[in-house]
Design an enzyme around this catalytic site. Structure first.
Site, PDB file in Angstrom:
ATOM      1  N   ASN A   1      66.340   3.744  15.333  1.00 25.35           N
ATOM      2  CA  ASN A   1      66.642   4.093  13.939  1.00 25.35           C
ATOM      3  C   ASN A   1      65.497   4.879  13.313  1.00 25.35           C
ATOM      4  O   ASN A   1      65.706   5.880  12.610  1.00 25.35           O
ATOM      5  CB  ASN A   1      66.879   2.832  13.110  1.00 25.35           C
TER       6      ASN A   1
ATOM      7  N   THR B   1      56.674  -3.418   2.036  1.00 19.26           N
ATOM      8  CA  THR B   1      57.908  -3.078   1.332  1.00 19.26           C
ATOM      9  C   THR B   1      58.419  -4.321   0.613  1.00 19.26           C
ATOM     10  O   THR B   1      58.437  -5.422   1.165  1.00 19.26           O
ATOM     11  CB  THR B   1      58.970  -2.538   2.294  1.00 19.26           C
TER      12      THR B   1
ATOM     13  N   GLY C   1      61.516  -4.541  -1.161  1.00 19.52           N
ATOM     14  CA  GLY C   1      62.922  -4.442  -1.526  1.00 19.52           C
ATOM     15  C   GLY C   1      63.113  -3.641  -2.802  1.00 19.52           C
ATOM     16  O   GLY C   1      62.562  -2.548  -2.970  1.00 19.52           O
TER      17      GLY C   1
ATOM     18  N   ASP D   1      75.114  -0.754   1.800  1.00 17.51           N
ATOM     19  CA  ASP D   1      74.740  -1.413   3.053  1.00 17.51           C
ATOM     20  C   ASP D   1      73.231  -1.255   3.235  1.00 17.51           C
ATOM     21  O   ASP D   1      72.735  -0.147   3.421  1.00 17.51           O
ATOM     22  CB  ASP D   1      75.500  -0.769   4.224  1.00 17.51           C
TER      23      ASP D   1
ATOM     24  N   THR E   1      71.466  -2.445   5.694  1.00 16.77           N
ATOM     25  CA  THR E   1      71.060  -2.416   7.102  1.00 16.77           C
ATOM     26  C   THR E   1      70.371  -1.095   7.429  1.00 16.77           C
ATOM     27  O   THR E   1      70.901  -0.031   7.157  1.00 16.77           O
ATOM     28  CB  THR E   1      72.286  -2.566   8.020  1.00 16.77           C
TER      29      THR E   1
ATOM     30  N   GLY F   1      64.836  -0.383   5.936  1.00 19.57           N
ATOM     31  CA  GLY F   1      63.431  -0.414   6.322  1.00 19.57           C
ATOM     32  C   GLY F   1      63.110   0.595   7.400  1.00 19.57           C
ATOM     33  O   GLY F   1      62.020   1.178   7.428  1.00 19.57           O
ATOM     34  N   ASP F   2      64.067   0.832   8.289  1.00 21.92           N
ATOM     35  CA  ASP F   2      63.862   1.822   9.346  1.00 21.92           C
ATOM     36  C   ASP F   2      63.865   3.235   8.779  1.00 21.92           C
ATOM     37  O   ASP F   2      63.080   4.094   9.206  1.00 21.92           O
ATOM     38  CB  ASP F   2      64.940   1.677  10.417  1.00 21.92           C
TER      39      ASP F   2
ATOM     40  N   SER G   1      69.795   6.046   2.259  1.00 20.55           N
ATOM     41  CA  SER G   1      70.423   5.338   3.382  1.00 20.55           C
ATOM     42  C   SER G   1      71.248   4.138   2.918  1.00 20.55           C
ATOM     43  O   SER G   1      72.293   3.846   3.513  1.00 20.55           O
ATOM     44  CB  SER G   1      69.360   4.887   4.391  1.00 20.55           C
TER      45      SER G   1
ATOM     46  N   SER H   1      73.414   6.616   8.665  1.00 22.34           N
ATOM     47  CA  SER H   1      73.030   6.641   7.251  1.00 22.34           C
ATOM     48  C   SER H   1      71.739   7.403   6.995  1.00 22.34           C
ATOM     49  O   SER H   1      71.377   7.636   5.834  1.00 22.34           O
ATOM     50  CB  SER H   1      72.875   5.208   6.731  1.00 22.34           C
TER      51      SER H   1
END
Length: 311
Positions: A44, A222, A224, A248, A250, A253-254, A284, A293
């Site tokens: 990712n 990070t 959030g 989403d 998911t 963070g990547d 994303s 994304s």
């Protein structure tokens, strides 16, 4: 010529289902949507960095099976080099089982690393030259840790700046962290790494001090929706996140770590790179999936322009 950057990490096939709510232990919940796609924290982040404009070498390991084609097809789709892939003839390609609450966008994930947890010394020997030539190497904790440690040591010995995204969390040695240019945990991982509960600037400063004492040069946590805490020798601050409607989370963070890597390789300061990476993450989370994304550079630049540029 763009600076060379390397992402060394995992590939797994994401098997994602959306549900009205996440199941309790022992409960079966009827889902509303399923999607299969390329994933793994390393992959990712590599795709995110590449799509954001980075000159990326993606180093990971696949099985000799149909699931490996998911990685190969994804790299072809974005024009990414497959030169640095390894293969295991006996262990299957990794998978991730992902459940997403369609009302809150929260998720639960189970990773089965498969082939990407079998990277050997001889594998690494074949990519040593690329690692030495890189300005930055980005690692996570989703492959076998002995391989991570060998790559980190090789990079540091050759003056390459190492970034460690400490996810998914597992205990790591102080030696692994020592001399690292940057670590990028989220607030939960920061607490697991340091024993300090991180909730604000003061507590993030305390956690950063623990990591600095272990020999880390810079710390980025990070937080959030709160944004991202950045600590450099010049000082520390929390950079607010962009306010968007998440569909989403998911892979957010990547997206952040991949964007951060590209921005640093372009010569941006850590603070500027964090702002750039915040934009990738914000885009994303408004889309479904992980690698699909990840935004293009044009999309990131347009987002930043709309929101006043990098502050």
């Amino acid at each position: 010529m763009k600076e060379k950057i390397t992402v060394f990490g995992s590939f797994v096939v994401d098997l994602m289902g959306r549900t009205p709510h996440l199941p309790m232990p022992g409960q079966t919940v009827k889902g509303s949507f399923f999607k299969q796609g390329a994933g793994g924290k390393g992959f990712n982040q590599g795709i995110a960095a590449h799509k954001a404009g980075g000159n990326v070498a993606m180093i990971t390991k696949l099985g000799r099976d149909s699931m490996a084609n998911v990685a190969l097809d994804a790299m072809d789709d974005v024009g990414m080099s497959k030169e640095f892939l390894f293969f295991n003839d006996e262990v299957v390609t990794g998978i991730a089982l992902i459940l997403v609450d369609e009302n809150t966008s929260q998720n639960e994930i189970v990773i089965v690393p498969g082939a990407c947890a079998t990277i050997t010394d001889s594998d690494i020997a074949t990519v040593e030259q690329r690692i030495r030539e890189s300005a930055y190497v980005l690692l996570q904790l989703e492959v076998n840790q002995d391989a991570n440690e060998k790559v980190a040591r090789l990079a540091k010995e050759n003056g390459v700046r190492v970034i460690i995204n400490t996810a998914p969390y597992q205990p790591v040695s102080d030696e692994f962290l020592r001399g690292t240019y940057l670590v990028t945990p989220n607030e939960v991982e920061a607490e697991e790494l340091t024993g300090v509960h991180v909730s604000d600037l003061a507590s993030a400063d305390r956690a950063a001090k623990v990591l600095l004492d272990k020999g880390v040069q810079n710390v980025l946590i990070t937080l959030g929706g709160q944004g991202v805490y950045v600590h450099t020798p010049e000082g520390s601050e929390i950079i607010p996140a962009y306010k968007v409607e998440a569909i989403d989370t998911t892979g957010a963070g990547d997206a952040f770590n991949g964007g951060l890597l590209t921005a640093l390789a372009e010569g941006k300061t850590l603070r500027q790179a964090a702002c750039f990476a915040n934009a990738l993450a914000a885009i994303s989370v408004q889309r479904i999936g992980t690698t699909p994304s990840m935004p293009t550079r044009a999309e990131v630049d347009a987002f930043l322009e709309e929101h006043g540029g990098i502050q």
